[in-house]
Design a protein around this motif. Structure first.
Motif, mmCIF file in Angstrom:
data_model
loop_
_atom_site.group_PDB
_atom_site.id
_atom_site.type_symbol
_atom_site.label_atom_id
_atom_site.label_comp_id
_atom_site.label_asym_id
_atom_site.label_seq_id
_atom_site.Cartn_x
_atom_site.Cartn_y
_atom_site.Cartn_z
ATOM 1 N N ILE A 251 0.856 -1.422 0.132
ATOM 2 C CA ILE A 251 0.044 0.059 -0.002
ATOM 3 C C ILE A 251 0.862 1.194 -0.133
ATOM 4 N N ARG A 252 1.784 1.411 0.717
ATOM 5 C CA ARG A 252 2.739 2.476 0.853
ATOM 6 C C ARG A 252 3.428 2.462 -0.636
ATOM 7 N N ALA A 253 3.963 1.517 -1.161
ATOM 8 C CA ALA A 253 4.488 1.582 -2.483
ATOM 9 C C ALA A 253 3.426 2.225 -3.616
ATOM 10 N N ALA A 254 2.137 1.691 -3.473
ATOM 11 C CA ALA A 254 1.357 2.287 -4.298
ATOM 12 C C ALA A 254 0.982 3.662 -4.155
ATOM 13 N N GLU A 255 1.001 3.921 -2.803
ATOM 14 C CA GLU A 255 0.749 5.473 -2.401
ATOM 15 C C GLU A 255 2.083 6.390 -3.260
ATOM 16 N N LYS A 256 3.048 6.025 -3.080
ATOM 17 C CA LYS A 256 4.437 6.569 -3.677
ATOM 18 C C LYS A 256 4.361 6.926 -5.098
ATOM 19 N N ASN A 257 3.975 5.703 -5.617
ATOM 20 C CA ASN A 257 3.818 5.802 -7.288
ATOM 21 C C ASN A 257 2.446 6.506 -7.720
ATOM 22 N N LEU A 258 1.646 6.715 -6.659
ATOM 23 C CA LEU A 258 0.434 7.386 -7.039
ATOM 24 C C LEU A 258 0.886 9.142 -7.074
ATOM 25 N N GLU A 259 1.689 9.192 -5.932
ATOM 26 C CA GLU A 259 2.139 10.639 -5.865
ATOM 27 C C GLU A 259 3.263 11.132 -6.763
ATOM 28 N N THR A 260 4.096 10.085 -7.329
ATOM 29 C CA THR A 260 5.031 10.473 -8.221
ATOM 30 C C THR A 260 3.995 10.878 -9.591
ATOM 31 N N ALA A 261 3.269 10.023 -9.915
ATOM 32 C CA ALA A 261 2.619 10.248 -11.024
ATOM 33 C C ALA A 261 1.614 11.561 -10.892
ATOM 34 N N GLN A 262 0.884 11.633 -9.857
ATOM 35 C CA GLN A 262 0.197 13.098 -9.676
ATOM 36 C C GLN A 262 1.083 14.443 -9.720
ATOM 37 N N ALA A 412 0.491 15.656 -24.493
ATOM 38 C CA ALA A 412 0.654 14.171 -24.855
ATOM 39 C C ALA A 412 1.277 13.573 -23.448
ATOM 40 N N GLU A 413 2.221 14.649 -22.960
ATOM 41 C CA GLU A 413 2.946 14.115 -21.974
ATOM 42 C C GLU A 413 2.127 14.216 -20.682
ATOM 43 N N ILE A 414 1.224 15.100 -20.501
ATOM 44 C CA ILE A 414 0.299 15.057 -19.345
ATOM 45 C C ILE A 414 -0.880 13.911 -19.559
ATOM 46 N N ASP A 420 -0.850 7.378 -15.873
ATOM 47 C CA ASP A 420 -0.143 6.487 -15.057
ATOM 48 C C ASP A 420 -0.782 6.748 -13.481
ATOM 49 N N VAL A 421 -1.477 7.948 -13.252
ATOM 50 C CA VAL A 421 -1.881 8.333 -12.039
ATOM 51 C C VAL A 421 -3.234 7.456 -11.817
ATOM 52 N N ALA A 422 -4.138 7.059 -12.973
ATOM 53 C CA ALA A 422 -5.155 6.141 -13.017
ATOM 54 C C ALA A 422 -4.809 4.837 -12.836
ATOM 55 N N VAL A 423 -3.686 4.451 -13.379
ATOM 56 C CA VAL A 423 -3.363 3.021 -12.898
ATOM 57 C C VAL A 423 -2.826 2.958 -11.567
ATOM 58 N N GLU A 426 -6.019 2.956 -9.136
ATOM 59 C CA GLU A 426 -6.558 1.698 -9.260
ATOM 60 C C GLU A 426 -5.950 0.623 -8.334
ATOM 61 N N ARG A 427 -4.483 0.653 -8.853
ATOM 62 C CA ARG A 427 -3.965 -0.453 -7.686
ATOM 63 C C ARG A 427 -4.167 -0.099 -6.062
ATOM 64 N N LEU A 428 -3.995 0.995 -5.837
ATOM 65 C CA LEU A 428 -3.980 1.699 -4.478
ATOM 66 C C LEU A 428 -5.434 1.147 -4.057
ATOM 67 N N SER A 429 -6.708 1.216 -4.928
ATOM 68 C CA SER A 429 -7.996 1.184 -4.411
ATOM 69 C C SER A 429 -8.234 -0.281 -4.304
ATOM 70 N N LEU A 430 -7.577 -1.310 -5.140
ATOM 71 C CA LEU A 430 -7.483 -2.539 -5.094
ATOM 72 C C LEU A 430 -7.148 -3.187 -3.660
ATOM 73 N N LEU A 431 -5.812 -2.470 -3.541
ATOM 74 C CA LEU A 431 -5.100 -2.816 -2.189
ATOM 75 C C LEU A 431 -5.718 -2.344 -0.938
ATOM 76 N N MET A 432 -6.577 -1.458 -1.188
ATOM 77 C CA MET A 432 -7.189 -0.675 0.130
ATOM 78 C C MET A 432 -8.813 -1.130 0.139
ATOM 79 N N ARG A 433 -9.153 -2.113 -0.732
ATOM 80 C CA ARG A 433 -10.553 -2.641 -0.732
ATOM 81 C C ARG A 433 -10.882 -3.395 0.481
#
Length: 662
Positions: A251-262, A412-414, A420-423, A426-433
């Motif tokens: 969950i922490r890794a997924a949160e970091k990935n989400l933060e980077t993508a955001q 295009a980069e945005i 990447d944020v959506a992915v 979604e992974r964080l949501s699956l982990l937090m379900r």
């Protein structure tokens, strides 16, 4: 006791008064003159009127029957002498219209006599039912029957057998039998019911002891299962802690990935604005190209024709004018020549003027075209610069296409960052379900070692089995415990069984004692039976013999139902009362009533007779009146009659008070 004065508003009586004296009182009156009403009034004053008695078909309750005909409130006063003292009984009516509780006072002092309701029980010493079957003989009620409660029979037999009107053999026997039945009667009573309870308690005690043993085994098994389940629970806790730590790390890794993508996500440019910039750039360039292009050819054919026509018109006018002028002065030929020259010159002048006007118009059109092209270039340049500066304040209009391309590459980069944020989300949501993060962090901090040989699936299957087994054992133990508590503890049941044995032993001793008492009473019953009938038989026979002039000299009274028969002489067989004439039967019953009065009343209370001589012949009437005169020496006698023969028979007798009703 003497009834002295009666005042009544009662039924047909309206503020009526009846004065009586000691001895024999004969009250004569025709039908509907109030004789029976006075008799009922005396009973009402002594014993009251029932408010519960209800009228029905063929029967009218006293509270309805004796409502004053006048419509006035019901009222009654009875003045009497009791043990030498004047007493007054007064009853008034309330809203119900029925005589209320009696007020009993001593007339000589005006004080309350302290006699409870109904006063007749205290003054006469008997209840209403006994009074109505002895001292009061209503019209048509000579027979001594209808004693439903046995009050009259009990009182007679008690006096005859024991001399006490409250104690008798039958009462004692009934009481002893009641007590014995209370101990044992078939399957009822203290002994059988207690024996049944004892058997049930002993059976229940044995069953409870067996259930208690099974309950102990079940509790031991439940405790064993609970210990095993607790150990497996500790292993499960350690495994869950390990799993929680892994889950938390993911969950922490997924949160970091989400933060980077955001962090890569920026606001997207307005595509419509980019397209507008390109359109404006195209319009600006197009305006520049149009500015360098020569003006389009203008159609001036109309202006040319106008110049020619103007020249022709001026030439013709000039020709005509000059020719006419010179023709008139000189000759027409000269005039025509001069007019021709003038017309040519005028034509040329007109044509030149028209050409000048055409050229002037062409120059004005050229200036207007240049101005419009410059304005178009300026407007396009201004619109492009304004829209482009909204995208990039530093950009020049010459770089519009480059800026738009650069912005689109950035968009295009945005888009990739947003994907990447959506992915990541979604992974964080699956982990937090279904995950409680606080609980997960708590579990992750728990310590515990996991045996390498642990098969968690097998262990959890065992835990599931133990959980179900423990639940079933708890239900079984609860049910057994509730059953034990519902019946009481084993100690309580044991103590109760001991008490029940004591009760049975005591009841059996009492039952034996009561049986012995009843046997003893049965032995003396014969003697009591021999003493029972003779008392009434003797008194009734004495009166009957006198009234019938010796025709019947013996009266037999058998059984507690007062079954009567008579003998014409001691040696003659008994004659059933069913074989007697109506008059003789009335005489027998009256004799029995007089004997009862002489037996049951402790004091000489007045006797009230209402038309009892209807079936008497003159001879027996005279003898019965003579007997009543003798009785009246001891107690007051009040005779109500609708015939004059009673008053005529005793007319002029100073010992008799004759009253004639209006």
């Amino acid at each position: 006791m003497i009834y002295r004065e009666l005042n009544a508003t009662f039924g047909a009586l309206s503020n009526a008064k009846l004065e009586l004296k000691e001895g024999l009182n004969i009250v004569y009156g025709p039908n509907e003159s109030g004789k029976s009403t006075w008799s009922a009034f005396l009973r009402a004053m002594l014993y009251g009127i029932s408010t519960r008695e209800q009228s029905k078909i063929g029967f009218l309750a006293d509270k309805e029957k004796y409502k004053p005909w006048s419509g006035a409130p019901m009222y009654g006063r009875l003045r009497l002498t009791v043990d030498g003292r004047p007493v007054c009984i007064e009853r008034t009516s309330a809203r119900t219209g029925i005589l209320q509780k009696a007020t009993v006072t001593y007339e000589d002092t005006g004080l309350d006599a302290g006699i409870p309701e109904p006063p007749g029980e205290t003054l006469l010493g008997v209840k209403k039912e006994v009074f109505e079957r002895s001292a009061l003989t209503p019209q048509g009620a000579l027979a001594v029957t209808g004693d439903k409660d046995g009050e009259l029979v009990r009182k007679i037999t008690s006096l005859v057998q024991t001399g006490d009107d409250e104690t008798s053999f039958s009462t004692a026997k009934a009481r002893l039998e009641k007590w014995r039945r209370a101990r044992k009667y078939n399957r009822s009573g203290t002994i059988p019911t207690t024996e049944e309870k004892l058997a049930q308690d002993l059976s229940e005690l044995e069953r409870l002891r067996a259930q208690a043993a099974v309950l102990g085994e079940q509790i031991a098994k439940k405790n064993e299962y609970q210990e095993e389940a607790a150990k497996l629970g500790e292993l499960r806790t350690a495994w869950e802690s390990h799993q929680a730590a892994q889950k938390l790390s993911e969950i922490r890794a997924a949160e970091k990935n989400l933060e980077t993508a955001q962090s890569r996500v920026k606001p997207l440019p307005d595509e419509a604005k980019l397209t507008r910039v390109l359109e404006l750039e195209h319009m600006w360039k197009e305006a520049l190209r149009n500015q360098n292009q020569p003006m389009e050819t203008v159609d001036v054919s109309r202006e040319t024709i106008s110049s020619v026509l103007l020249g022709v018109a001026v030439g013709v006018v000039s020709f005509a004018a000059v020719g006419a002028l010179f023709g008139s002065i000189l000759t027409w030929n000269i005039g025509l020549i001069c007019g021709g020259f003038a017309g040519i010159l005028a034509f040329c002048a007109g044509f030149i003027i028209g050409s000048v006007r055409k050229n002037k118009k062409l120059r004005e059109l050229e200036r207007l075209d240049v101005a419009q092209k410059e304005a178009a270039v300026g407007n396009a340049e201004q619109a492009l610069a304004s829209t482009l500066h909204e995208l990039d304040e530093t950009a020049r209009i010459e770089e519009a296409s480059v800026v738009v391309e650069r912005i689109r590459r950035g968009a295009a980069e945005i888009h990739r960052a947003m994907s990447d944020v959506a992915v990541a989300n979604e992974r964080l949501s699956l982990l937090m379900r279904g995950v409680d993060l606080a609980e997960l962090e708590r579990k992750a901090t728990l310590s515990g070692e996991i045996p390498p040989e642990l098969d968690l699936e097998v262990a959890m299957q065992r835990v599931g089995f133990l959980t179900r087994a423990i639940h079933d054992l708890e239900l079984d133990c609860t049910a057994r415990q509730a059953a034990l508590e519902a019946k009481g503890s084993i100690a309580e049941l044991t103590e109760r069984a001991v008490e029940e044995k004591k009760i049975i032993m005591t009841a059996e001793r009492e039952y034996s004692a009561l049986t012995l008492a009843l046997d003893t009473l049965a032995e003396v019953n014969g003697e009591l039976e021999r003493r029972f009938a003779p008392v009434l038989e003797k008194k009734a026979a004495e009166i009957l013999k006198d009234v019938t002039n010796g025709r019947f000299d013996t009266v037999d009274l058998r059984g507690t139902e007062l079954e009567l028969s008579v003998h014409e002489n001691p040696s003659a067989p008994p004659r059933s009362i069913l074989s007697l004439s109506g008059g003789t039967l009335d005489e027998l019953y009256l004799c029995l009533r007089l004997a009862i009065c002489d037996t049951i009343f402790e004091k000489p209370v007045p006797i009230i007779l209402d038309d009892v001589f209807v079936n008497y012949d003159d001879t027996r009437l005279a003898r019965m009146l003579a007997r009543l005169k003798e009785i009246a020496k001891e107690r007051q006698v009040i005779l109500f009659t609708c015939h004059k023969r009673e008053t005529l028979a005793l007319q002029g007798d100073a010992q008799v008070n004759c009253i004639e009703l209006g």
